[in-house]
Design a protein around this motif. Structure first.
Motif, PDB file in Angstrom:
ATOM      1  N   MET A  15     147.531 -12.908  15.609  1.00  0.00           N
ATOM      2  CA  MET A  15     147.906 -12.352  14.315  1.00  0.00           C
ATOM      3  C   MET A  15     146.771 -11.525  13.722  1.00  0.00           C
ATOM      4  SD  MET A  15     150.994 -13.034  13.999  1.00  0.00           S
ATOM      5  CE  MET A  15     151.258 -12.478  12.332  1.00  0.00           C
ATOM      6  N   GLN A  16     145.550 -11.945  13.912  1.00  0.00           N
ATOM      7  CA  GLN A  16     144.413 -11.163  13.426  1.00  0.00           C
ATOM      8  C   GLN A  16     144.321  -9.828  14.156  1.00  0.00           C
ATOM      9  OE1 GLN A  16     141.113 -13.858  13.840  1.00  0.00           O
ATOM     10  NE2 GLN A  16     141.515 -14.832  11.870  1.00  0.00           N
ATOM     11  N   GLU A  17     144.592  -9.837  15.460  1.00  0.00           N
ATOM     12  CA  GLU A  17     144.577  -8.597  16.229  1.00  0.00           C
ATOM     13  C   GLU A  17     145.674  -7.646  15.757  1.00  0.00           C
ATOM     14  OE1 GLU A  17     144.902  -9.755  20.282  1.00  0.00           O
ATOM     15  OE2 GLU A  17     142.898 -10.625  20.343  1.00  0.00           O
ATOM     16  N   GLN A  18     146.802  -8.211  15.322  1.00  0.00           N
ATOM     17  CA  GLN A  18     147.918  -7.394  14.839  1.00  0.00           C
ATOM     18  C   GLN A  18     147.706  -6.961  13.393  1.00  0.00           C
ATOM     19  OE1 GLN A  18     150.391  -6.395  16.939  1.00  0.00           O
ATOM     20  NE2 GLN A  18     149.100  -7.430  18.426  1.00  0.00           N
ATOM     21  N   ASP A  19     146.739  -7.562  12.728  1.00  0.00           N
ATOM     22  CA  ASP A  19     146.457  -7.312  11.312  1.00  0.00           C
ATOM     23  C   ASP A  19     147.739  -7.474  10.486  1.00  0.00           C
ATOM     24  OD1 ASP A  19     144.767  -6.787   9.160  1.00  0.00           O
ATOM     25  OD2 ASP A  19     145.221  -4.636   9.228  1.00  0.00           O
ATOM     26  N   ALA A  20     148.415  -8.621  10.719  1.00  0.00           N
ATOM     27  CA  ALA A  20     149.687  -8.885  10.043  1.00  0.00           C
ATOM     28  C   ALA A  20     149.794 -10.362   9.697  1.00  0.00           C
ATOM     29  CB  ALA A  20     150.849  -8.503  10.944  1.00  0.00           C
ATOM     30  N   GLU A  21     150.540 -10.630   8.630  1.00  0.00           N
ATOM     31  CA  GLU A  21     150.805 -12.022   8.265  1.00  0.00           C
ATOM     32  C   GLU A  21     152.056 -12.536   8.963  1.00  0.00           C
ATOM     33  OE1 GLU A  21     150.720 -12.850   4.116  1.00  0.00           O
ATOM     34  OE2 GLU A  21     148.942 -11.625   3.809  1.00  0.00           O
ATOM     35  N   GLU A  22     152.963 -11.623   9.301  1.00  0.00           N
ATOM     36  CA  GLU A  22     154.187 -11.973  10.023  1.00  0.00           C
ATOM     37  C   GLU A  22     154.378 -10.985  11.163  1.00  0.00           C
ATOM     38  OE1 GLU A  22     157.567 -12.094   7.481  1.00  0.00           O
ATOM     39  OE2 GLU A  22     156.636 -13.443   6.065  1.00  0.00           O
ATOM     40  N   HIS A  23     154.879 -11.500  12.280  1.00  0.00           N
ATOM     41  CA  HIS A  23     155.118 -10.631  13.434  1.00  0.00           C
ATOM     42  C   HIS A  23     156.045 -11.347  14.408  1.00  0.00           C
ATOM     43  CE1 HIS A  23     154.061  -7.361  16.183  1.00  0.00           C
ATOM     44  NE2 HIS A  23     154.065  -8.278  17.146  1.00  0.00           N
ATOM     45  N   TRP A  24     157.102 -10.686  14.811  1.00  0.00           N
ATOM     46  CA  TRP A  24     157.997 -11.257  15.812  1.00  0.00           C
ATOM     47  C   TRP A  24     157.421 -10.988  17.191  1.00  0.00           C
ATOM     48  CZ3 TRP A  24     162.037 -14.325  14.928  1.00  0.00           C
ATOM     49  CH2 TRP A  24     162.578 -14.329  13.652  1.00  0.00           C
ATOM     50  N   ILE A  25     157.407 -12.037  18.015  1.00  0.00           N
ATOM     51  CA  ILE A  25     156.895 -11.907  19.383  1.00  0.00           C
ATOM     52  C   ILE A  25     157.588 -12.937  20.258  1.00  0.00           C
ATOM     53  CG2 ILE A  25     154.960 -13.494  18.998  1.00  0.00           C
ATOM     54  CD1 ILE A  25     153.352 -11.629  20.903  1.00  0.00           C
ATOM     55  N   THR A  26     157.757 -12.612  21.518  1.00  0.00           N
ATOM     56  CA  THR A  26     158.348 -13.574  22.447  1.00  0.00           C
ATOM     57  C   THR A  26     157.233 -14.336  23.161  1.00  0.00           C
ATOM     58  OG1 THR A  26     158.381 -12.028  24.321  1.00  0.00           O
ATOM     59  CG2 THR A  26     160.322 -12.024  22.853  1.00  0.00           C
ATOM     60  N   VAL A  27     157.601 -15.463  23.718  1.00  0.00           N
ATOM     61  CA  VAL A  27     156.637 -16.249  24.494  1.00  0.00           C
ATOM     62  C   VAL A  27     156.148 -15.419  25.677  1.00  0.00           C
ATOM     63  CG1 VAL A  27     156.344 -18.317  25.897  1.00  0.00           C
ATOM     64  CG2 VAL A  27     157.591 -18.455  23.748  1.00  0.00           C
ATOM     65  N   GLN A  28     157.032 -14.645  26.281  1.00  0.00           N
ATOM     66  CA  GLN A  28     156.647 -13.793  27.416  1.00  0.00           C
ATOM     67  C   GLN A  28     155.596 -12.764  27.002  1.00  0.00           C
ATOM     68  OE1 GLN A  28     157.586 -14.149  30.702  1.00  0.00           O
ATOM     69  NE2 GLN A  28     155.990 -12.650  31.043  1.00  0.00           N
ATOM     70  N   GLU A  29     155.740 -12.202  25.815  1.00  0.00           N
ATOM     71  CA  GLU A  29     154.737 -11.252  25.330  1.00  0.00           C
ATOM     72  C   GLU A  29     153.386 -11.929  25.145  1.00  0.00           C
ATOM     73  OE1 GLU A  29     157.026  -7.914  22.726  1.00  0.00           O
ATOM     74  OE2 GLU A  29     157.214 -10.000  22.026  1.00  0.00           O
ATOM     75  N   LEU A  30     153.395 -13.144  24.619  1.00  0.00           N
ATOM     76  CA  LEU A  30     152.138 -13.897  24.496  1.00  0.00           C
ATOM     77  C   LEU A  30     151.552 -14.197  25.870  1.00  0.00           C
ATOM     78  CD1 LEU A  30     152.756 -16.461  21.623  1.00  0.00           C
ATOM     79  CD2 LEU A  30     151.102 -14.603  21.653  1.00  0.00           C
ATOM     80  N   ARG A  31     152.415 -14.546  26.810  1.00  0.00           N
ATOM     81  CA  ARG A  31     151.955 -14.835  28.172  1.00  0.00           C
ATOM     82  C   ARG A  31     151.271 -13.617  28.770  1.00  0.00           C
ATOM     83  NH1 ARG A  31     155.570 -16.725  33.416  1.00  0.00           N
ATOM     84  NH2 ARG A  31     153.786 -16.969  34.768  1.00  0.00           N
ATOM     85  N   ASP A  32     151.915 -12.466  28.624  1.00  0.00           N
ATOM     86  CA  ASP A  32     151.335 -11.237  29.162  1.00  0.00           C
ATOM     87  C   ASP A  32     150.035 -10.870  28.459  1.00  0.00           C
ATOM     88  OD1 ASP A  32     153.529 -11.097  30.847  1.00  0.00           O
ATOM     89  OD2 ASP A  32     154.573  -9.592  29.632  1.00  0.00           O
ATOM     90  N   ARG A  33     150.001 -11.014  27.140  1.00  0.00           N
ATOM     91  CA  ARG A  33     148.822 -10.621  26.354  1.00  0.00           C
ATOM     92  C   ARG A  33     147.600 -11.464  26.675  1.00  0.00           C
ATOM     93  NH1 ARG A  33     144.716 -10.153  24.772  1.00  0.00           N
ATOM     94  NH2 ARG A  33     143.868  -9.685  22.743  1.00  0.00           N
ATOM     95  N   PHE A  34     147.792 -12.784  26.827  1.00  0.00           N
ATOM     96  CA  PHE A  34     146.669 -13.693  27.029  1.00  0.00           C
ATOM     97  C   PHE A  34     146.535 -14.199  28.467  1.00  0.00           C
ATOM     98  CE2 PHE A  34     147.397 -14.081  22.422  1.00  0.00           C
ATOM     99  CZ  PHE A  34     146.116 -13.766  21.977  1.00  0.00           C
TER     100      PHE A  34
END
Length: 51
Positions: A15-34
């Motif tokens: 969330m800090q990287e997105q500079d947002a308080e709210e953000h829709w994301i899928t588990v797959q996107e988190l998997r790919d990102r990290f």
């Protein structure tokens, strides 16, 4: 939270990287990102369901 060590911090980092308080994301996107394993994605999914 002891079943999910590091998950709150991981999501906070995202969330800090997105500079947002709210953000829709899928588990797959988190998997790919990290570069998470399949097991870790199950942990992320479980953590998010409990929120």
């Amino acid at each position: 939270m002891r079943k999910y060590p590091g998950m709150p911090e991981l999501l906070e980092q995202f969330m800090q990287e997105q500079d947002a308080e709210e953000h829709w994301i899928t588990v797959q996107e988190l998997r790919d990102r990290f570069g998470l394993t399949r097991y870790q994605c199950n942990t992320v999914s479980g953590f998010l369901r409990r929120l």
